[in-house]
Design an enzyme around this catalytic site. Structure first.
Site, PDB file in Angstrom:
ATOM      1  N   HIS B  63       0.868  -1.178   0.000  1.00 47.90           N
ATOM      2  CA  HIS B  63       0.000   0.000   0.000  1.00 47.90           C
ATOM      3  C   HIS B  63       0.901   1.222   0.000  1.00 47.90           C
ATOM      4  O   HIS B  63       1.630   1.451   0.962  1.00 47.90           O
ATOM      5  CB  HIS B  63      -0.905  -0.010   1.228  1.00 47.90           C
ATOM      6  CG  HIS B  63      -1.818  -1.200   1.286  1.00 47.90           C
ATOM      7  ND1 HIS B  63      -3.098  -1.189   0.788  1.00 47.90           N
ATOM      8  CD2 HIS B  63      -1.610  -2.464   1.751  1.00 47.90           C
ATOM      9  CE1 HIS B  63      -3.650  -2.389   0.955  1.00 47.90           C
ATOM     10  NE2 HIS B  63      -2.761  -3.175   1.542  1.00 47.90           N
ATOM     11  N   ARG B  65      -0.304   4.333  -0.698  1.00 50.27           N
ATOM     12  CA  ARG B  65      -1.118   5.435  -0.153  1.00 50.27           C
ATOM     13  C   ARG B  65      -1.284   6.651  -1.060  1.00 50.27           C
ATOM     14  O   ARG B  65      -1.930   7.610  -0.649  1.00 50.27           O
ATOM     15  CB  ARG B  65      -0.556   5.909   1.201  1.00 50.27           C
ATOM     16  CG  ARG B  65      -0.348   4.812   2.225  1.00 50.27           C
ATOM     17  CD  ARG B  65      -1.634   4.109   2.566  1.00 50.27           C
ATOM     18  NE  ARG B  65      -1.471   3.211   3.711  1.00 50.27           N
ATOM     19  CZ  ARG B  65      -2.280   2.190   3.959  1.00 50.27           C
ATOM     20  NH1 ARG B  65      -3.296   1.920   3.149  1.00 50.27           N
ATOM     21  NH2 ARG B  65      -2.076   1.426   5.010  1.00 50.27           N
ATOM     22  N   ASP B 308       2.437  -6.894   2.159  1.00 47.71           N
ATOM     23  CA  ASP B 308       1.252  -6.164   2.646  1.00 47.71           C
ATOM     24  C   ASP B 308       1.692  -4.917   3.414  1.00 47.71           C
ATOM     25  O   ASP B 308       1.084  -4.534   4.423  1.00 47.71           O
ATOM     26  CB  ASP B 308       0.340  -7.055   3.497  1.00 47.71           C
ATOM     27  CG  ASP B 308      -1.066  -6.457   3.654  1.00 47.71           C
ATOM     28  OD1 ASP B 308      -1.337  -5.387   3.063  1.00 47.71           O
ATOM     29  OD2 ASP B 308      -1.889  -7.059   4.368  1.00 47.71           O
TER      30      ASP B 308
END
Lengths: 309, 464
Positions: B63, B65, B308
């Site tokens: 991620h 963002r 992750d």
């Protein structure tokens, strides 16, 4: 980090000796409460903040009275809203309060673990006055105090705890505390109101109220909440009362009456029939007065420097 | 064009599954020679003796963002964290704000990666518009845009409606897309904070039962079998999930799956102090689940290791446990955890572990479509990591290049440290330090980097 002060965060952190010592100390403080002038100068000059971030009247009043009877100065910070919805973090709330120079924060919070988190953010003692579904250590201490005063001892005592164990911090603290002092605990509820693997905390489990009634020395009833019906935990209050209520029929059938306890507030007609509640009222109000003595003992131990680490 | 570099004397993964003493010569962004005793007048020589030389790591689940939550991480800081962790390709999840649910946002993220020029940033797309689980996102257009989106996921949330998942799989099959399942039956996990069991009971935290994952894994496996869609299962965490994948494979199904370092290195008992850095979804599970994950890794049921990587700001973690965000950063600790927890104890051979970090995830994402196979062979793009497999180091979050510090591994001693990372032949990490990378967000030499990267991608034209 680096908070070296002493805390009471959970029964899980205490040993048997700690519990017995606090109960003994509470007995002396109970005598103070029986005097015409109910005050000792033990914590004069100390400041205690009641940080109650979840609605509570009884526990807050009890802590306030305990602090005042020890001559400490008390401030109340109460709100029904969470710190988050106010826009201030618990960390900042805690730091702000402690910047005023307080010696202890008594915290009630809807989030499990909030008192432990607070110890990392403030430089003072922290007392857990109930955190989410985790623990309510002073409640368990006052319950043990009441059992010991009424029944003479705790070792080998048979205690049945009835009701919504899953959502109950009172149940968790009592299971642990009773286990540490050598009492036996039986949890009485349908499986849908029991948390996973609760047996591993040191309790037996039954779905039968009648089995529990035939066995126990102490019958500890928990408050049942209507919301649990919507969560499919049980079908209706009516069915709950039929299966797990201390009804007049069940009560009158008992040859050997157990000590009936309740952390309050009671739902008359649900977990306990009104007539039975009236009959056992003295024990339940006795729990309330024991609460003040036990909280005096806790505050004195943490702040009064009476005992070593 | 990058100068030539000779990586000398290392133990190189010249073909999958086999490490051999070899030198690797890199020039013009590609591997020129790889083998024993390569002689060259290379401008630069990297002494790799005692080190492993492998294709740059490929993370299929991170991620980053951006756009929308740059205070946690952005493509620039994520790229820096990636290359310092040995990664040269990062697939990032579409749970941004706005979500990566159309070609414009996908190209924006892809181009930001090209701007940084440190590694390949390849976005996954959302399955549904706004990740709301209601209307299918344009998989065809996202697949054909220059970001070349292959994987689609509503990761962060499950796709609740089984019918929509079925249709998404049917559509994805036609578009040649891969569905990545965040497997979670929300009605069982709602308000859950950690694995359900003794520890959640003891701590008074709402539990997330293993069954909430397993029911969803089962659902998506069955739907993929029915629809013929390619399915990849993200972050498996339970013994039951591993068993379901193993059974599906036995039936001949081509499902793939990944596991994260935190799920194989930590169990639920670590939560006893309510450390919010240990709060993630799926949650840390039991010892028995870890054993099953390790078995799944070693018998090949689990194909890939993914981070992750889920950065969060301090104020999102320094809170009450049930208020804290889910997630943990991972790009800069993954290799160390793989070496210390999988290779060192003999769960995986070094070669197999590297496969699960490089060629296997590259293949799952069909990176062959733009000429990338994560192999050290002549003519391949020179994305390379050099690391010392026995170097011990202590995790210090203050040294992270990620914008966030939410790691449970602070103070852990790990083995296996990246010394050099090369991206398209350019040394971007040397002696463990980021080099030649601008601290600012934009790279002056953007056009060159852009051309080099987009030439590899199926994308059609340079950013205008």
């Amino acid at each position: 980090m680096g908070n070296d002060h002493r805390h009471l965060l959970a029964i899980a952190d205490l040993g048997r000796e700690d519990i017995i010592r606090l109960l003994d100390s509470a007995r002396s403080f109970a005598e103070v409460s029986a005097r015409p002038v109910k005050k000792v100068p033990a914590l004069r000059g100390h400041t205690i903040v009641n940080l109650f971030l979840e609605p509570s009247t009884r526990t807050r009043m009890s802590f306030e009275l305990a602090a005042k009877r020890l001559s400490a100065d008390v401030m109340n910070f109460s709100t029904s809203t969470s710190s988050l919805s106010k826009g201030e973090s618990l960390k900042d709330t805690g730091k702000t309060i402690v910047a005023m120079g307080v010696d202890a924060v008594v915290i009630r919070h809807k989030s499990a673990g909030a008192p432990r988190a607070l110890t990392g953010w403030v430089d003072c003692s922290v007392v857990n006055a109930g955190d989410g579904m985790h623990e309510h250590p002073t409640q368990a201490l006052l319950d043990l105090f009441t059992m010991r005063e009424r029944l003479g001892g705790l070792e080998g005592l048979k205690v049945a705890i009835v009701g919504d164990i899953d959502h109950s911090r009172v149940a968790r603290s009592n299971i642990l505390a009773l286990g540490k002092v050598g009492a036996e605990v039986l949890l009485v509820a349908p499986r849908s109101l029991l948390p996973e693997k609760v047996e591993e905390m040191g309790a037996r489990v039954t779905g039968s109220m009648d089995e529990a009634l035939a066995w126990c020395d102490v019958l500890y009833l928990l408050r049942i909440q209507m919301e649990r019906v919507a969560e499919s935990r049980f079908p209706s209050l009516r069915e709950y009362t039929l299966e797990y209520g201390l009804t007049q029929t069940r009560w009158s059938r008992l040859e050997r009456k157990p000590l009936v306890m309740h952390p309050g507030p009671m739902n008359r007609g649900v977990e306990i029939a009104s007539v039975v509640a009236d009959e056992v009222e003295s024990v339940i109000t006795g729990q309330v007065s024991a609460g003040v003595a036990v909280r005096m003992a806790v505050l004195f131990e943490l702040l009064g420097g009476g005992h070593g680490g | 064009m990058a100068d030539s570099v000779l990586i000398k004397g290392g133990s190189a993964l010249l073909e999958p599954g086999r490490l051999t003493q070899a030198d690797v010569l890199v020039a013009d962004g590609v591997i020129r020679r790889a083998g024993k005793g390569v002689r060259s007048q290379a401008a630069r020589v990297i002494d790799a003796s005692g080190c492993v030389v492998a294709p740059g790591l490929v993370d299929i689940h991170a991620h980053l963002r951006e756009p929308g939550m740059e205070y946690k991480e952005d493509v620039a800081s994520g790229s820096r964290a990636a290359v310092c962790g040995g990664y040269t390709t990062v697939f990032c999840m579409p749970n941004t704000e706005p979500a990566i649910d159309n070609a414009s946002v996908a190209e924006y993220v892809f181009d930001r990666g090209v701007d940084e020029g440190l590694c390949m940033i390849l976005p996954h797309g959302a399955i549904t518009v706004g990740r709301a689980g209601e209307v299918l996102a344009p998989m065809g257009e996202m697949g054909k845009c220059r970001a070349g989106v292959k994987g689609f996921s509503d990761d962060g949330s499950p796709l609740v409606d089984a019918e929509i998942m079925r249709r998404a799989m049917e559509y994805a099959r036609t578009m040649g897309a891969l569905i990545i399942s965040h497997s979670e039956e929300r009605s069982l996990s709602a308000d859950g904070q950690m694995n359900e069991g003794y520890y959640s009971t003891f701590l008074g935290l709402r539990g997330i039962p293993p069954e909430s994952e397993e029911i969803a894994v089962f659902r998506d496996i069955r739907l993929a079998e029915k629809t013929g869609a390619r399915l990849h299962l993200a972050h498996l965490s339970t013994a039951g999930s591993v068993a379901l994948v193993r059974d599906a494979r036995r039936r001949g199904m081509e499902v793939t799956c990944e596991v994260t370092p935190h799920h194989f290195s930590l169990d639920e008992s670590a939560l006893m102090d309510y450390d919010t850095n240990l709060k993630m979804n799926p949650p840390l599970r039991s010892r028995a689940d870890i054993e099953a994950l390790l078995e799944g890794l070693s018998d090949g049921t689990i194909d890939a290791i993914a981070t992750d990587h889920a950065p969060h700001a301090p104020h999102e973690k320094e809170t009450e446990f049930d208020v804290a965000e889910f997630g943990v950063v991972g790009l800069e600790t993954c290799l160390g955890l793989v070496m210390s927890r999988l290779v060192e104890p003999g769960v995986l051979s070094l070669e197999d572990a590297l496969g699960k970090l490089t060629a296997v995830p590259a293949h799952i994402m069909e990176m062959e479509r733009f000429g990338y196979r994560a192999r050290l062979e002549e003519g391949e793009p020179a994305d390379i990591v050099v690391f010392d497999p026995s170097a011990e180091w202590t995790v210090d979050p203050r040294t992270f290049k990620s914008r966030s510090r939410n790691t449970p591994y602070a103070g852990w001693g790990l083995k296996g440290k990246v010394t050099h990372t090369l991206f398209r032949g350019t040394v971007v990490v040397a002696d463990g330090e980021l080099v030649g990378a601008p601290e600012t967000a934009t790279l002056p030499a953007r056009d060159e980097a852009s051309t080099a990267s987009t030439a590899r991608a199926e994308g059609t034209k340079a950013k205008g």
